[in-house]
Design an enzyme around this catalytic site. Sequence first.
Site, short mmCIF file in Angstrom:
data_model
loop_
_atom_site.label_atom_id
_atom_site.label_comp_id
_atom_site.label_asym_id
_atom_site.label_seq_id
_atom_site.Cartn_x
_atom_site.Cartn_y
_atom_site.Cartn_z
N ASN A 155 0.81 -1.23 0.00
CA ASN A 155 0.00 0.00 0.00
C ASN A 155 0.84 1.28 0.00
O ASN A 155 0.44 2.30 -0.54
CB ASN A 155 -1.00 0.00 1.17
CG ASN A 155 -0.34 -0.12 2.52
OD1 ASN A 155 0.68 -0.80 2.67
ND2 ASN A 155 -0.92 0.51 3.52
N GLU A 181 5.71 -8.19 -3.96
CA GLU A 181 5.84 -8.61 -5.36
C GLU A 181 4.89 -7.83 -6.27
O GLU A 181 5.07 -7.82 -7.48
CB GLU A 181 5.54 -10.11 -5.49
CG GLU A 181 6.56 -11.01 -4.85
CD GLU A 181 6.53 -10.93 -3.33
OE1 GLU A 181 7.61 -11.00 -2.72
OE2 GLU A 181 5.42 -10.79 -2.74
N GLU A 253 3.97 -3.95 13.02
CA GLU A 253 3.08 -2.81 12.73
C GLU A 253 1.91 -3.39 11.94
O GLU A 253 2.04 -3.64 10.74
CB GLU A 253 3.82 -1.72 11.96
CG GLU A 253 3.15 -0.35 12.05
CD GLU A 253 2.05 -0.15 11.02
OE1 GLU A 253 0.91 0.15 11.44
OE2 GLU A 253 2.31 -0.29 9.82
N LEU A 254 0.80 -3.64 12.62
CA LEU A 254 -0.29 -4.40 12.03
C LEU A 254 -1.52 -3.51 11.77
O LEU A 254 -1.48 -2.31 11.99
CB LEU A 254 -0.64 -5.57 12.95
CG LEU A 254 0.55 -6.45 13.36
CD1 LEU A 254 0.11 -7.58 14.27
CD2 LEU A 254 1.29 -6.98 12.14
N CYS A 287 -3.28 1.81 6.79
CA CYS A 287 -3.53 1.13 8.07
C CYS A 287 -4.21 2.04 9.08
O CYS A 287 -4.99 1.59 9.92
CB CYS A 287 -2.21 0.62 8.67
SG CYS A 287 -1.41 -0.64 7.67
N GLU A 384 -11.72 -4.34 9.07
CA GLU A 384 -11.12 -3.17 8.42
C GLU A 384 -11.42 -3.20 6.92
O GLU A 384 -11.07 -4.18 6.24
CB GLU A 384 -9.62 -3.17 8.66
CG GLU A 384 -8.87 -2.00 8.06
CD GLU A 384 -7.37 -2.10 8.29
OE1 GLU A 384 -6.71 -1.05 8.24
OE2 GLU A 384 -6.86 -3.21 8.51
#
Length: 482
Positions: A155, A181, A253-254, A287, A384
């Site tokens: 992203n 990728e 970092e989720l 996020c 989300e």
Amino acid sequence: MTTNHEYPAIRMYIAGEWCEGATGRTAPVLNPATEEVIGQVPLATVADLDRAAEAATAGFATWRDTPVAERTAILHKAADLLVSRSDEVGRIMTLEQGKPLREASGEAKRVAGALRWDADDARRAYGRVIPSEQGTLLTVRRQPVGPVAAFTPWNFPAGGPMRKIAAALSAGCSIVIKASEETPGTAVRLVRCFEDAGVPAGVLNLVFGDPAEVSEHLIKHPATRLIAFTGSVPVGKLLSAAAGAEMKPSLMELGGHAPVIVCEDADPVAAARRAAAAKFVNAGQVCTSPSRFLVHESLLEEFTEEFVRAAEAVVVGDGLDEGVTMGPLANERRLKAVEALTADAVAKGAKVRTGGGRPDRAGYFFAPTVLTGVSDDAVLMSEEPFGPIAPIVAFSGLDDALRIANSLPYGLAAYGFTRSTATAERLTREFEAGILSINHCGGSVHEAPSGGVKASGYGREGGPEGLDAYLVTKRVSHLLAG
């Protein structure tokens, strides 16, 4: 196969050399605005990963012992090169990820600033001298942890990799980074800036490949001393468990599901404009994107009307076209996901105030969408969206709003709008989030830490805390020869 002459040839970078994978395996890279194949990305084998880890071991021995002033000068040169090449990097990013060109070029420039911050902050990684008994020198030293294995998503094709590379190299570590990728061209151009700035061979290694295969091998590899990951909560749990099984520290970092609380005393028009501007950045694929809008019942209609106006003013299209302010979703997976979330919400009683579907054109486009009357059991309220969908619901009291906001297992970002200092302080105390913005929906800044609580991860990136994971603390007690 369709190719684009503006898109670079993709190679991996191992031990200071650009290379294909050992077996020649590749995967296609698509332009999400056209669904055309624009390139091929090489996929690493186990042998390639071993070479990268071994290179990182040798690179660490060199970089760790390079004087910090020399390291800093090289990293600043890399930042200068990235800024000078930001238009080119931005164009590549738009081709492979879809975000508008201005947004993409701005990302390249912004992450150069993050590199400068980390490089300078590493010069302040101070230890200390502790008063002790006569004849003993007791000190605390801060030293680089060692080779890092890092994994980043699609992203933010420049921002994701740079957060890991900047912190690792600034701290004196080497790194093997597996960038996405789906957006490899941007990562290649980033690494070229470091190569051209004079980063020694082996210090920075770039690989691509099957995510599960690459992560499993690099986490277990004896050379790896730290795992750094940005991505989804389910994958983060798998990687942190794998790291824990090897007794290796990790930085996670989720994802989140950021609530916005618009209090009774807020300005609904200003709140709607600021929230909508943040919602549709990168087509909602952020996020920390505001994703649940909890609005006091007395302000609901005024807030919603302004939010709808802002959504309808968004210009959707190919990010390379003039005037476009929101590009496509980055891949077909996200398109199907936001379609399913919208359909589920509508089936459970939500009203589509604008948008709600994809336009009749090629590409992974989805219209900016505003939903009202979204029921508590709609999947959108607990999952989300990572897309341009804004569910707006009413609340009657702040206790209720905070209960809803904190009801999920996530705790990355949160937002509040109020004119009251006392209310702002209550939001600060009671929001369960690692990042909080009051009266705006601003993004990350280099000088302050970002990271989550609860299932949204642990560790921090940015600010003085951003180097912590990349440094070990060593206590030294030296009995002086007498």
